[in-house]
Write a protein that holds these residues in place. Sequence first.
Motif, short mmCIF file in Angstrom:
data_model
loop_
_atom_site.label_atom_id
_atom_site.label_comp_id
_atom_site.label_asym_id
_atom_site.label_seq_id
_atom_site.Cartn_x
_atom_site.Cartn_y
_atom_site.Cartn_z
N GLU A 45 -6.36 7.22 -12.95
CA GLU A 45 -6.97 7.44 -11.69
C GLU A 45 -7.31 6.19 -11.87
O GLU A 45 -7.35 5.75 -10.09
N GLY A 46 -7.92 4.93 -12.42
CA GLY A 46 -8.52 4.27 -11.97
C GLY A 46 -7.12 2.24 -11.29
O GLY A 46 -7.35 1.51 -10.40
N ARG A 47 -6.01 2.86 -11.69
CA ARG A 47 -4.80 2.37 -10.80
C ARG A 47 -4.15 3.05 -9.83
O ARG A 47 -3.47 2.79 -9.13
N ARG A 48 -4.15 4.98 -9.74
CA ARG A 48 -3.23 5.69 -9.12
C ARG A 48 -4.03 5.13 -7.73
O ARG A 48 -2.30 5.43 -6.40
N GLY A 49 -5.39 4.81 -7.19
CA GLY A 49 -5.06 4.51 -6.05
C GLY A 49 -4.68 3.44 -5.43
O GLY A 49 -4.09 3.61 -4.20
#
Length: 312
Positions: A144-148
């Motif tokens: 989730e830290g990089r999916r954005g």
Amino acid sequence: DASSSVNQAARVVVWALAGQVDQAKRLLQVVETTPTVVPEARFFMALGQKLTAGKLDAALDDLDKALAERPSSLRAKSLLAELELEIGLYPEAEKTASVDDRGPTTTSTTHPWLDALKGRALVLDGKVDEGIKLLKACEGKLDEGRRGDALYWLGRSLTQKGDDAEVDTIIASLSSRPGYAKEAGVLEGLKLVKAGDYAKARDQLDALVKRGPMALPVDVDAAWLLVDACAGAGDADCVARAGSRAVSGDGDYARFNLARSALALVGKAPNIDVDEALQEAHRASPFDPALAKKVHEPVVAGGVAAANRVRA
């Protein structure tokens, strides 16, 4: 252990993240003089250069040296690809993010962040369909830290295809993620500019840009999109103000002067000489054949890639 290059270099990153930039820079100079610097320290040194807005050449050199000793280091590959993307070296980023001989749009669960970086590089290098396919394939496999970030890149890419429904879905997803309100706002502004609603885009982006310093790549995206919206709306004061901020972010004087010339061409800036602005744009980046022809000057071979290298 003060004698360990890894520990010292890691402290550079910690201090930089804590806002103690001067101390981080000072320690970085100390680590650079250490007789033996291992690959892990090289990675932290390069990250320290990035976090403290330090020497780009030094960061690239450290990562090259780290990968020469540890060619399979995913952290070093990722950071190198990120830096190459930020400074516009798209073919190099695509190559760096290619972890093996898989096809250009094939992804796996092993290296999804490198796949995302490669997808972004493909889009920016003009291979839009390939890049979109790879970004779609890997974004669901990211933490989730990089999916954005990957969703933001995918949204920007899809605006080039005119797929508003998918872009709206991504905007809604980013809006609900902590820390990604600015990316959602830029995508909304990009849709408005594409639709020709420049005044509405200007007002929305102006409020977005004023929220803080230019600390992230999305801040540069927002600043230049505001310049485009202001030029489209015929707002000369806004172009001057937003253009100054955007240039401070990436040094693209050519793009700024093209925006100024666009204002003059539509009669919104009588104090700007169109030919002079176009000449300034060509002098800043003499790699555009169409612009060179317009100002009756020779073009320098290399195109967008060469222009990005000069700015870098």
